[in-house]
Design an enzyme around this catalytic site. Structure first.
Site, short mmCIF file in Angstrom:
data_model
loop_
_atom_site.label_atom_id
_atom_site.label_comp_id
_atom_site.label_asym_id
_atom_site.label_seq_id
_atom_site.Cartn_x
_atom_site.Cartn_y
_atom_site.Cartn_z
N SER A 157 -8.02 7.31 7.73
CA SER A 157 -6.69 7.14 7.13
C SER A 157 -6.75 7.32 5.61
O SER A 157 -6.10 6.60 4.88
CB SER A 157 -6.17 5.75 7.47
OG SER A 157 -7.12 4.76 7.11
N LYS A 180 -11.54 -0.06 -0.26
CA LYS A 180 -11.67 1.38 -0.40
C LYS A 180 -11.11 1.76 -1.77
O LYS A 180 -10.35 1.00 -2.36
CB LYS A 180 -10.95 2.10 0.74
CG LYS A 180 -9.50 1.72 0.95
CD LYS A 180 -8.99 2.35 2.24
CE LYS A 180 -7.50 2.15 2.43
NZ LYS A 180 -7.19 1.00 3.29
N GLU A 221 -12.66 5.56 6.34
CA GLU A 221 -11.72 5.54 7.46
C GLU A 221 -10.97 6.86 7.47
O GLU A 221 -10.72 7.45 6.41
CB GLU A 221 -10.70 4.41 7.27
CG GLU A 221 -11.29 3.03 7.35
CD GLU A 221 -10.19 1.97 7.46
OE1 GLU A 221 -9.92 1.52 8.59
OE2 GLU A 221 -9.59 1.62 6.44
N ASP A 252 -2.71 6.64 -3.19
CA ASP A 252 -1.52 6.01 -2.61
C ASP A 252 -0.93 4.94 -3.54
O ASP A 252 -1.37 4.78 -4.68
CB ASP A 252 -1.81 5.43 -1.22
CG ASP A 252 -2.68 4.19 -1.26
OD1 ASP A 252 -3.46 4.05 -2.22
OD2 ASP A 252 -2.60 3.36 -0.34
N ASP A 295 -5.90 2.66 -3.20
CA ASP A 295 -7.14 2.59 -2.42
C ASP A 295 -7.35 3.82 -1.52
O ASP A 295 -8.43 4.01 -0.99
CB ASP A 295 -7.25 1.28 -1.63
CG ASP A 295 -6.07 1.04 -0.72
OD1 ASP A 295 -5.13 1.86 -0.71
OD2 ASP A 295 -6.09 0.00 -0.01
N ARG A 296 -6.32 4.65 -1.36
CA ARG A 296 -6.50 5.86 -0.54
C ARG A 296 -6.66 7.10 -1.42
O ARG A 296 -6.29 7.07 -2.59
CB ARG A 296 -5.28 6.09 0.35
CG ARG A 296 -5.04 4.97 1.32
CD ARG A 296 -3.93 5.36 2.28
NE ARG A 296 -3.80 4.30 3.28
CZ ARG A 296 -3.27 4.45 4.47
NH1 ARG A 296 -2.77 5.62 4.82
NH2 ARG A 296 -3.20 3.45 5.32
N SER A 325 0.79 -1.22 0.00
CA SER A 325 0.00 0.00 0.00
C SER A 325 0.83 1.28 0.00
O SER A 325 1.64 1.49 -0.89
CB SER A 325 -0.97 -0.03 1.17
OG SER A 325 -1.87 1.02 1.06
N HIS A 326 0.67 2.07 1.07
CA HIS A 326 1.33 3.37 1.14
C HIS A 326 2.75 3.27 1.69
O HIS A 326 3.44 4.28 1.80
CB HIS A 326 0.50 4.29 2.04
CG HIS A 326 0.27 3.66 3.38
ND1 HIS A 326 -0.62 2.63 3.54
CD2 HIS A 326 0.85 3.86 4.56
CE1 HIS A 326 -0.58 2.24 4.81
NE2 HIS A 326 0.30 2.97 5.45
N ASP A 385 -1.09 1.74 -3.90
CA ASP A 385 -1.94 0.71 -4.51
C ASP A 385 -3.32 1.24 -4.91
O ASP A 385 -4.18 0.46 -5.33
CB ASP A 385 -2.08 -0.50 -3.58
CG ASP A 385 -2.80 -0.16 -2.30
OD1 ASP A 385 -2.67 0.98 -1.81
OD2 ASP A 385 -3.51 -1.02 -1.76
#
Ligand code: VG1
Ligand code: CO
Length: 566
Positions: free
Chosen positions: A370, A381, A368, A281, A285-286, A114-115, A283
């Site tokens: 985050s 997400k 979330e 991010d 999802d953010r 991820s991040h 991947d």
């Protein structure tokens, strides 16, 4: 030599326990002999691998391509029927979730940390998603972890050349079917079915001189997705997308969309007076939504999307079934749920906890703190979804108020006027000694279990505010659908004025411990503009002092300042 199935003897490794979202460790750890193979075999041993169709995709970070080849060899040897793989091994996390659902796969293996930064000296990760497209729930991840503790061999195909991941289409690998798919196409198609692209396009075209857009891929996986949507579909100039080439080390950066790590976006937005800036991010999802002088906290973002949902075709058609947030996320969305008469759930941190509610038809929009926002269109997400949701809302708001330019700031202020404002901030103390972190948890626990915290008064030296504790507890969660219980998901202290502090240990770090402290203070709309539009840091100053005092955080962690404030 014809492909042969071999059984390779191995020994268990300690600590292959999936955390908040998969197994995340340093690349060097994954590169140890049999380490990755052990984990992949343990996943396949925990599901019905024989005859299964699995989706494979990663965020393009260092080690993704090699790991796809490893998965091909182990999957073929275990009788997996078919792998659907993203082009060059790349799929954003939300795109992978969509592909699993769309092609009715049995699950998927996502290669991402991820991040977390990438490259040979940084992090890698492996995550298993189930057939609904969401991260495996705890009963599955626990099973995988148990398998890793007793594994004595894994199966692999030998004598087969690496598969070419760079050309699309149907292939074979040692008797197993493989399909290499376009990483972006299905995802763009999905978003077109969700949002009002005509409305967004007409808004962006007619107001193009006044309303500037910038998307920053932070050299993560979403560059090509951002380009396909903003440039190719919505017709914006290619200059609205920056850092859009996915790189194995994310260009040396930290691909986390927040005010600290997405500095490339923040600087350009301020310098060029951009109305709508957004980043995602590693991947995908953010998301972060940031216009000139207007930062949207993720807790506000999900509340606003929920409030405006009827302007989005997907929700207009299907309705909004319910709302939810992770426990540390602010209660801004609860206020929207209350006004609209919707059910609202509070779940532990981690997207896997939303899946059951969505599958049961009780949850449509959730988020979330985050920088995670999403809906039941998939089971992860979804960064780009959130960004287009905001563009859809802004386009609708401008259609409804044609005589002014409605930007992010105006949407926020209007929201605060109706619902009040939940000032919110998170302090992260990264890579602190585990002992100190555990002692701090024990210290807070002492106050909780002895009930000594309740009724205690704490005063801020700098602001003079006094906070009286009304409640103190460990957050335990019972899933409303399958009744599974997750204990100790964070420590909560509430105050008489409705403010709240939460402490929890991160489950995604790859070294030492990371402590997160979340502070939230609600200000009523009747307090007026001056109170509602203050800087976050100022609005929370007194409460943060009190939170540090209650936890004795500086003493236990031996840190004066947090690593990151969001
Ligand atoms: C963090 C966030 C959590 C998020 C998780 C995965 O977990 O706090 O809200 O779901 O990362 O996000 P933790 O346990 O470190 O607090 V992602 O974009 O990394 O997959
Ligand atoms: Co992510």
């Amino acid at each position: 030599m014809a492909p042969q199935i071999k059984e390779i003897p191995t020994k268990p490794y300690d600590g292959q326990k999936p955390g908040t979202s998969g197994l995340r460790k340093r690349v060097k750890i994954f590169q140890q002999e049999h380490y990755t193979e052990n984990f992949i075999q343990s996943i396949l041993d925990s599901i019905t691998a024989k005859g299964a169709t699995l989706v494979i995709g990663g965020d393009g970070r260092y080690l993704v391509k090699e790991t796809v080849q490893t998965i091909l060899r182990i999957a073929a040897a275990n009788g997996v029927a078919k792998l659907i793989i993203g082009h060059d091994g790349i799929l954003s996390t939300p795109a992978a979730s969509n592909v699993i659902r769309k092609y009715k796969a049995d699950g998927g293996i996502l290669l991402t940390a991820s991040h977390n930064p990438g490259g040979p000296n940084n992090d890698f990760g492996i995550k298993y998603n189930v057939s609904n497209g969401g991260p495996a729930p705890e009963n599955v991840t626990n099973k995988i972890f148990e398998k890793t503790k007793t594994i004595s061999s894994y199966k692999v195909v030998e004598g087969e050349k690496d598969l070419d991941l760079s050309t699309l289409g149907a292939k074979q690998f040692a008797g197993m079917k493989v399909e290499i798919i376009d990483s972006v196409k299905d995802y763009v198609q999905m978003l077109q079915e969700i949002f009002d692209f005509d409305l967004i396009k007409s808004f962006l075209t007619t107001r193009s001189g006044e309303f500037k857009v910038l998307f920053d891929g932070l050299h993560g996986v979403t560059g090509p997705y951002g380009k396909a949507i903003l440039v190719e579909t919505l017709g914006l100039s290619p200059s609205v997308v920056q850092n859009d080439v996915p790189l194995p080390d994310f260009g040396g950066g930290h691909p986390d969309p927040n005010l600290t790590y997405a500095k490339s976006l923040v600087d350009k937005v301020e310098k060029d007076g951009i109305h709508f800036g957004a980043a995602s991010d590693g991947d995908g999802d953010r998301n972060m939504i940031y216009g000139k002088g207007a930062f949207v906290t993720p807790s506000d973002s999900v509340a606003i999307i929920a409030d405006w949902a009827d302007r989005i075709p997907y929700f207009k058609k299907g309705g909004v079934k319910g709302l939810a947030r992770s426990m540390p996320t602010s209660a801004a969305i609860d206020l929207v749920a209350k006004k609209k008469g919707l059910e609202c759930f509070e779940v532990p941190t981690g997207w896997k906890f939303f899946g059951n509610l969505m599958d049961a038809g009780r949850l449509s929009i959730c988020g979330e703190e985050s920088f995670g926002t999403g809906s039941d269109h998939i089971r992860e997400k979804d960064g780009v979804w959130a960004i287009i949701a905001w563009l859809n809302i802004l386009a609708a708001a401008n259609r409804e108020s044609p005589n002014e330019l409605v930007g992010i700031k105006e949407i926020l202020q209007k929201h605060y006027k109706v619902y009040g404002r939940n000032f919110f901030s998170r302090y992260d103390y990264e890579e602190v000694p585990s002992d100190g972190a555990n002692e701090m948890v024990a210290h807070i626990n002492q106050g909780i279990t002895s009930k000594s915290l309740i009724g205690s008064k704490f005063s801020s030296k700098s602001t003079g505010e006094t906070f009286v504790v009304s409640e103190a507890y460990n957050f335990d969660y019972t899933d409303p659908i399958d009744k599974s219980v997750s204990k100790n998901q964070g420590q909560v202290v509430r105050f008489e004025d409705g403010s709240r502090v939460v402490w929890r240990l991160s489950g995604t770090g790859s070294q030492g411990a990371t402590v997160r402290m979340y502070v939230e203070r609600y200000v009523d709309p009747s307090k007026g503009d001056k109170e509602l539009t203050r800087e976050t840091a100022e609005g929370l100053k007194g409460l943060i002092e009190v939170a540090l005092e209650i936890s004795k955080l500086k003493e236990f962690l031996k840190r004066e300042e947090p690593t990151v404030i969001t």
